[in-house]
Scaffold this active site. Structure first.
Site, mmCIF file in Angstrom:
data_model
loop_
_atom_site.group_PDB
_atom_site.id
_atom_site.type_symbol
_atom_site.label_atom_id
_atom_site.label_comp_id
_atom_site.label_asym_id
_atom_site.label_seq_id
_atom_site.Cartn_x
_atom_site.Cartn_y
_atom_site.Cartn_z
ATOM 1 N N CYS A 127 0.815 -1.219 0.000
ATOM 2 C CA CYS A 127 0.000 0.000 0.000
ATOM 3 C C CYS A 127 0.847 1.266 0.000
ATOM 4 C CB CYS A 127 -0.907 0.047 1.233
ATOM 5 S SG CYS A 127 -1.456 -1.524 1.861
ATOM 6 N N CYS A 180 -5.153 -2.276 -1.542
ATOM 7 C CA CYS A 180 -6.079 -3.327 -1.967
ATOM 8 C C CYS A 180 -6.994 -2.831 -3.081
ATOM 9 C CB CYS A 180 -6.903 -3.818 -0.781
ATOM 10 S SG CYS A 180 -5.905 -4.554 0.522
ATOM 11 N N GLU A 193 -11.220 -4.549 13.043
ATOM 12 C CA GLU A 193 -11.994 -5.089 11.922
ATOM 13 C C GLU A 193 -12.042 -6.609 12.029
ATOM 14 O OE1 GLU A 193 -10.250 -3.694 8.321
ATOM 15 O OE2 GLU A 193 -10.972 -1.645 8.600
ATOM 16 N N SER A 234 -14.008 -4.820 7.744
ATOM 17 C CA SER A 234 -13.170 -4.404 6.638
ATOM 18 C C SER A 234 -14.030 -4.036 5.447
ATOM 19 C CB SER A 234 -12.223 -5.548 6.261
ATOM 20 O OG SER A 234 -11.645 -5.324 5.003
ATOM 21 N N ASP A 280 -3.767 -2.650 7.446
ATOM 22 C CA ASP A 280 -4.827 -3.512 7.966
ATOM 23 C C ASP A 280 -4.719 -4.959 7.517
ATOM 24 O OD1 ASP A 280 -5.634 -1.126 8.993
ATOM 25 O OD2 ASP A 280 -7.700 -1.275 8.329
ATOM 26 N N CYS A 327 -2.732 3.429 2.734
ATOM 27 C CA CYS A 327 -3.506 2.381 3.379
ATOM 28 C C CYS A 327 -4.639 2.981 4.203
ATOM 29 C CB CYS A 327 -2.601 1.513 4.250
ATOM 30 S SG CYS A 327 -3.381 -0.068 4.711
ATOM 31 N N ASP A 328 -5.576 2.126 4.587
ATOM 32 C CA ASP A 328 -6.893 2.513 5.071
ATOM 33 C C ASP A 328 -6.934 3.753 5.965
ATOM 34 O OD1 ASP A 328 -7.401 0.207 3.754
ATOM 35 O OD2 ASP A 328 -8.399 -0.815 5.393
ATOM 36 N N LYS A 329 -6.285 3.704 7.149
ATOM 37 C CA LYS A 329 -6.436 4.789 8.116
ATOM 38 C C LYS A 329 -5.573 5.988 7.780
ATOM 39 C CE LYS A 329 -9.122 1.898 9.916
ATOM 40 N NZ LYS A 329 -8.768 0.830 8.969
#
Length: 575
Positions: free
Chosen positions: A57, A202, A452, A478, A89, A130-132
């Site tokens: 990521c 992702c 998650e 997720s 994650d 990445c996510d956060k």
């Protein structure tokens, strides 16, 4: 746009570091790094990245930052690169590492703020993968309120397994198949080696791509920049343009809070629902709103989700990944049909200096693609994500309905006080078809960290039970989760929420169409159990997770840890 005009620094934060005889010691440090007189007296622009070697990521962000810096320099700015953390994650999933994930959002926002404040930078370009890290970076921009541009690191390319495209979601679900003998060791090993073939986040409409979509819809990112995969060379062009653009914003004094308005947040929630995005957006949008002093909680998000059509056929509920969407026309294609059908506020300002409507004016519908449907001919009339409320979730909950076979579920509860307990039961098939699996004490405070549950939900799907049980939690799901899985149940168990009062066998009703989440218990019985309930002792008595648990609030308001702009005495940008 004219990015060549030199900008007067007399009112910019960096004057406190670079201007006047008393700042000679400060300038000496800048000379030590090779800066020239001209560069020192130009605006200083923070170029913040979440680069690390934890996962694909973020691995391309350092290279992309160099393109941003060239863009800043070309427009008479002096870029200063720095990094912050991320917790990835996919690697943190399924064990105690996931407790660190949501906490990292706050650390990212805080560390970017502190770096900018400490060195008096005048503007910010933030790169995240990445996510956060995406909401964390956008939160910092709104908190500081200096001219800012967000740039996504880009998505990963899809893998290929025995002739079919795959993502990391397939690997998580393969674990469930393996546990019931539907996949052997050799096939699992082969799949894990090919599922993630490049740099990038992702690839489906999981949390990273959802929040990247948000960055464009909210106006903090350049059009099309959210969609290009990480390996594509065009990403360097977007990064260079972001560097140029932040200098234009600095010249015109256009700031994040001019862009992130109530209407812009509504636009962001709209694209999440229309794209079947991650339920985590219902946590991150209120947190971003908090940084701007705007009241915008999970119920506001859910109302927009309820009235928005689901039109993008993206994984995990659909067929396509981010690369396909970008090549079909990207986020602007989806936004154009939403705007034409009255679902977006077209007059919201963006980092281009133009409005959403002006940015989309020349976007043409692509009738040669089937990734995005017209907004008046949707896949589903209800948004891909909806909110729920009832005696089991007085402060709300969230479920992704995109790709679900049924929007109604009624069954007996099977309760677990941690994700590990539930995952063990699923792995060893100690549950029954028709049950509602309840995972509690995983909320923001109770976890702590609001984990998650992808490992558990993916295992259920891999066992062929994804549509035959439901799962509810005061933790999160997720963006890759599918099936009847309800997260963000508030109030959480750790503060005495109803989810902590449920017992095995209690009948739970879940109705995503009507927005209902109820347990078949009388108010009197719930009150009796509440009086008998005792708080659980936390597993953490010190450290970052303990500190987070002392500060964090309800998921309803974004699991925030400070008062936001409403408690602000002075905006950093005006020091």
């Amino acid at each position: 746009m004219d990015t060549r005009a030199k900008i007067d620094k007399s009112r910019l934060p960096s004057r406190h570091v670079t201007e006047g005889p008393e700042r000679a010691p400060h300038r000496s440090y800048l000379y030590a790094m090779g800066l020239t007189d001209e560069e020192i007296h130009q605006p200083l622009v923070g170029v913040a990245t979440c680069w690390n070697e934890a996962a694909p990521c973020n691995i391309a962000l350092m290279r992309q930052a160099q393109a941003v810096k060239k863009g800043v320099a070309s427009a008479h700015g002096t870029p200063r690169e720095f990094t912050t953390i991320t917790v990835t994650d996919g690697i943190a999933m399924g064990h105690e590492g996931m407790k660190s994930s949501l906490v990292s959002r706050e650390v990212i926002a805080d560390s970017v703020e502190l770096t900018m404040r400490g060195h008096c930078y005048d503007a910010l370009v933030g790169l995240a993968g990445c996510d956060k890290s995406l909401p964390g970076m956008m939160m910092a921009m709104c908190r500081l309120n200096v001219p800012s541009v967000f740039i996504y690191g880009g998505s990963i390319l899809p893998g290929t397994f025995r002739g079919r495209p795959v993502t990391v979601q397939d690997v998580f679900e393969a674990v469930g198949k393996h546990s019931v003998g539907a996949m052997d060791d050799e096939a699992l090993h082969e799949l894990e080696q090919v599922a993630c073939p490049s740099a990038g986040a992702c690839g489906a409409q999981f949390t990273a791509n959802t929040m990247a979509t948000v960055s464009e819809a909210m106006g903090l990112a350049l059009p099309y920049s959210a969609g290009a995969p990480a390996p594509y060379e065009i990403r360097d062009s977007f990064c260079f343009a972001a560097g140029e653009t932040v200098m234009m914003l600095l010249e015109k004094n256009i700031r994040p809070r001019d862009i992130v308005t109530r209407e812009a947040l509504e636009n962001a929630a709209t694209v999440v629902a229309a794209s079947g995005g991650s339920t985590n957006a219902a946590l991150h949008l209120p947190a971003i709103a908090n940084e701007c002093g705007i009241d915008f909680d999970i119920f506001d998000v859910a109302e927009i989700f309820r009235r928005t059509p689901y039109i993008a056929d993206l994984k995990p509920g659909g067929r396509y990944v981010a690369k396909d969407w970008f090549e079909a026309g990207g986020v602007p294609l989806l936004m154009k049909t939403l705007l034409e059908n009255g679902y977006l506020h077209g007059d919201c300002l963006t980092v281009t200096g133009r409005t959403i409507a002006e940015n989309l004016e020349k976007v043409q519908w692509n009738d040669q693609q089937d990734v995005v449907r017209p907004a008046d001919d949707p896949i589903m009339p209800t948004g891909g994500v909806v909110g729920l409320k009832g005696n089991l979730a007085p402060d709300g909950a969230i479920v992704k309905v995109a790709g679900m076979k049924s929007t109604y579920f009624r069954g007996p509860a099977r309760c677990f006080d941690s994700e590990e307990e539930c995952f063990d039961a699923v792995t060893n098939r100690r549950y029954k078809e028709g049950e509602v699996l309840v995972i509690r004490y995983e909320g923001p405070r109770g976890g702590p960290g609001m984990r998650e549950m992808l490992a558990t939900t993916a295992a259920l799907y891999g066992q062929g039970m994804g549509d035959k049980v439901a799962l509810i939690t005061d933790g999160r799901f997720s963006g890759a989760t599918r099936g009847f899985c309800i997260g963000h149940v508030s109030p959480e168990a750790a503060v005495g929420g109803p989810i902590g009062l449920i017992q095995d066998g209690d009948i739970i009703i879940l109705d995503a169409e009507k927005g209902i989440m109820e347990v078949e218990l009388s108010d009197e019985e719930l009150e009796k159990r509440r009086k008998e309930w005792k708080p659980r002792e936390s597993d953490f008595g010190s450290g970052a997770l303990w500190k987070y648990a002392q500060l964090v609030g309800s998921a309803r308001y974004g699991a925030i840890t400070h008062p936001g702009a409403k408690g602000e005495k002075k905006v950093y940008a005006d020091i």
